[in-house]
Scaffold this active site. Structure first.
Site, PDB file in Angstrom:
ATOM      1  N   LEU A   1     -10.571  62.115  32.243  1.00 40.49           N
ATOM      2  CA  LEU A   1     -10.865  63.127  33.271  1.00 40.49           C
ATOM      3  C   LEU A   1     -12.149  63.833  32.864  1.00 40.49           C
ATOM      4  O   LEU A   1     -12.335  64.165  31.692  1.00 40.49           O
ATOM      5  CB  LEU A   1      -9.715  64.151  33.331  1.00 40.49           C
TER       6      LEU A   1
ATOM      7  N   ASP B   1     -10.044  81.730  42.598  1.00 42.29           N
ATOM      8  CA  ASP B   1     -10.232  83.096  43.117  1.00 42.29           C
ATOM      9  C   ASP B   1      -8.917  83.875  43.194  1.00 42.29           C
ATOM     10  O   ASP B   1      -7.849  83.295  43.375  1.00 42.29           O
ATOM     11  CB  ASP B   1     -10.891  83.014  44.509  1.00 42.29           C
TER      12      ASP B   1
ATOM     13  N   HIS C   1      -8.123  87.675  34.911  1.00 48.07           N
ATOM     14  CA  HIS C   1      -8.930  86.574  34.384  1.00 48.07           C
ATOM     15  C   HIS C   1      -8.182  85.902  33.240  1.00 48.07           C
ATOM     16  O   HIS C   1      -8.118  84.676  33.153  1.00 48.07           O
ATOM     17  CB  HIS C   1     -10.293  87.078  33.897  1.00 48.07           C
TER      18      HIS C   1
HETATM   19  C1  IPE Z   1     -16.264  82.742  43.753  1.00 46.08           C
HETATM   20  O1  IPE Z   1     -15.415  83.829  43.830  1.00 46.08           O
HETATM   21  C2  IPE Z   1     -16.770  82.576  42.356  1.00 46.08           C
HETATM   22  C3  IPE Z   1     -15.799  82.164  41.355  1.00 46.08           C
HETATM   23  C4  IPE Z   1     -14.536  81.923  41.567  1.00 46.08           C
HETATM   24  C5  IPE Z   1     -16.319  81.997  40.035  1.00 46.08           C
HETATM   25  P1  IPE Z   1     -15.937  85.286  44.218  1.00 46.08           P
HETATM   26  O2  IPE Z   1     -14.744  86.166  44.239  1.00 46.08           O
HETATM   27  O3  IPE Z   1     -17.056  85.679  43.343  1.00 46.08           O
HETATM   28  O4  IPE Z   1     -16.526  85.042  45.679  1.00 46.08           O
HETATM   29  P2  IPE Z   1     -16.671  86.053  46.903  1.00 46.08           P
HETATM   30  O5  IPE Z   1     -17.367  87.262  46.386  1.00 46.08           O
HETATM   31  O6  IPE Z   1     -15.306  86.354  47.386  1.00 46.08           O
HETATM   32  O7  IPE Z   1     -17.464  85.278  47.891  1.00 46.08           O
HETATM   33  C1  IPE Z   2     -12.093  84.950  40.469  1.00 47.74           C
HETATM   34  O1  IPE Z   2     -11.298  86.073  40.676  1.00 47.74           O
HETATM   35  C2  IPE Z   2     -12.747  84.951  39.126  1.00 47.74           C
HETATM   36  C3  IPE Z   2     -14.206  85.090  39.159  1.00 47.74           C
HETATM   37  C4  IPE Z   2     -14.933  85.241  40.210  1.00 47.74           C
HETATM   38  C5  IPE Z   2     -14.885  85.036  37.878  1.00 47.74           C
HETATM   39  P1  IPE Z   2     -11.921  87.423  41.215  1.00 47.74           P
HETATM   40  O2  IPE Z   2     -12.365  88.239  40.043  1.00 47.74           O
HETATM   41  O3  IPE Z   2     -12.970  87.162  42.221  1.00 47.74           O
HETATM   42  O4  IPE Z   2     -10.651  88.098  41.879  1.00 47.74           O
HETATM   43  P2  IPE Z   2     -10.611  88.866  43.276  1.00 47.74           P
HETATM   44  O5  IPE Z   2     -11.217  87.972  44.286  1.00 47.74           O
HETATM   45  O6  IPE Z   2     -11.404  90.124  43.075  1.00 47.74           O
HETATM   46  O7  IPE Z   2      -9.174  89.112  43.508  1.00 47.74           O
HETATM   47 MG    MG Z   3     -12.941  86.879  44.218  1.00 42.93          MG
END
Ligand code: IPE
Ligand code: IPE
Ligand code: MG
Length: 252
Positions: free
Chosen positions: A142, A31, A48
């Protein structure tokens, strides 16, 4: 073919830990990509993209330390709520990462698996996941489970459906349902319980990741955004884990 060593240009050495203190299964919620990008004045998608290296680093760091299972949350069943542009980007990005990395993972002895729901997920993404699964099926250093269109609740609902059908067909006696019955009907029935559950970016929630499998996981929340994470971040989390006292309900 001999198995290659993970690239290690800086010659980094993993912490010295007794074998029983090394988690068998590490799950990571990758995240903070969007916030990382924003902090640099870049579009969310750049975050990403930058996260791909972090995932590869987790694989290398796991191999160096001897972690046997690594599960990465790449796209949740809730992520469809994002803009169509971001969803499209993420679908294509998941395909690209798998295509770009599968031969390298093959050389490193990594077995790639997919956990998630087929419903709604792009066919081309499923195909790419299945290609990587087939290619790497015999590897055993792994297991990297890519959790794409994964949701812990969806997984339990799908397991409940399978069980209900078996009961209806009189193949299963409801009175004989145990935890094993449920566990063996999850997306990856042979996946061991999560020992260490890591989330980057400072958020302290599980966001529906590996609900069943993480029932007794140690949770470690890291402040770094995902693109700033590398094998040393993983090792830091593992050192925190190694200092935890896991009791599993028992008393000393
Ligand atoms: C969780 O992150 C999902 C992934 C990392 C794929 P999100 O950014 O989507 O989760 P929330 O919205 O903060 O709960
Ligand atoms: C995690 O990073 C990637 C996915 C959920 C696919 P985010 O896109 O949620 O990044 P933030 O949380 O908005 O910074
Ligand atoms: Mg996020």
């Amino acid at each position: 073919m001999p198995i290659s060593q993970p690239p290690n240009p800086l010659g980094l050495k993993p912490p010295k830990l007794a074998k029983h203190l090394i988690p068998n299964h590490v799950a990571v919620v990758m995240d903070g990509n969007g916030r990382w990008a924003k902090s640099k004045g870049l579009p969310r998608t750049a975050g990403h993209e930058a996260g791909e290296t972090s995932l590869a680093e987790m694989v290398y760091g796991s191999l160096q330390l001897g972690v046997k299972y690594l599960s990465a949350y790449a796209f949740s069943t809730e992520n469809w709520k994002r803009s169509p542009e971001e969803v499209k980007f993420l679908m294509n990005f998941n395909k690209d990462v798998l295509r770009r990395r599968r031969d390298e993972f093959m050389d490193l002895g990594v077995r790639v698996r997919w956990a998630g729901q087929a419903k709604k997920l792009w066919k081309s993404v499923i195909e790419e996941l299945e290609t990587a699964e087939k290619l790497t099926a015999k590897n055993s250093k792994l297991t990297l489970t890519m959790c794409v269109n994964y949701g812990g609740r969806a997984e339990l609902v799908d397991a409940a459906k399978l069980i209900a059908h078996e009961v209806k067909a009189k193949k299963l006696d409801p009175d004989r349902i145990t935890e094993r019955t449920i566990a063996s009907r999850l997306y990856e029935p042979n996946m061991p319980d999560v020992d260490l559950f890591i989330r980057s970016s400072g958020e302290q929630r599980t966001s529906n990741f590996l609900l069943w499998q993480s029932a007794y996981a140690e949770l470690v929340f890291l402040d770094e955004y995902w693109p700033d994470c590398d094998r040393q971040t993983l090792w830091k989390a593992i050192e925190i884990y190694a200092n935890r006292d896991r009791r599993f309900g028992n008393a000393k």
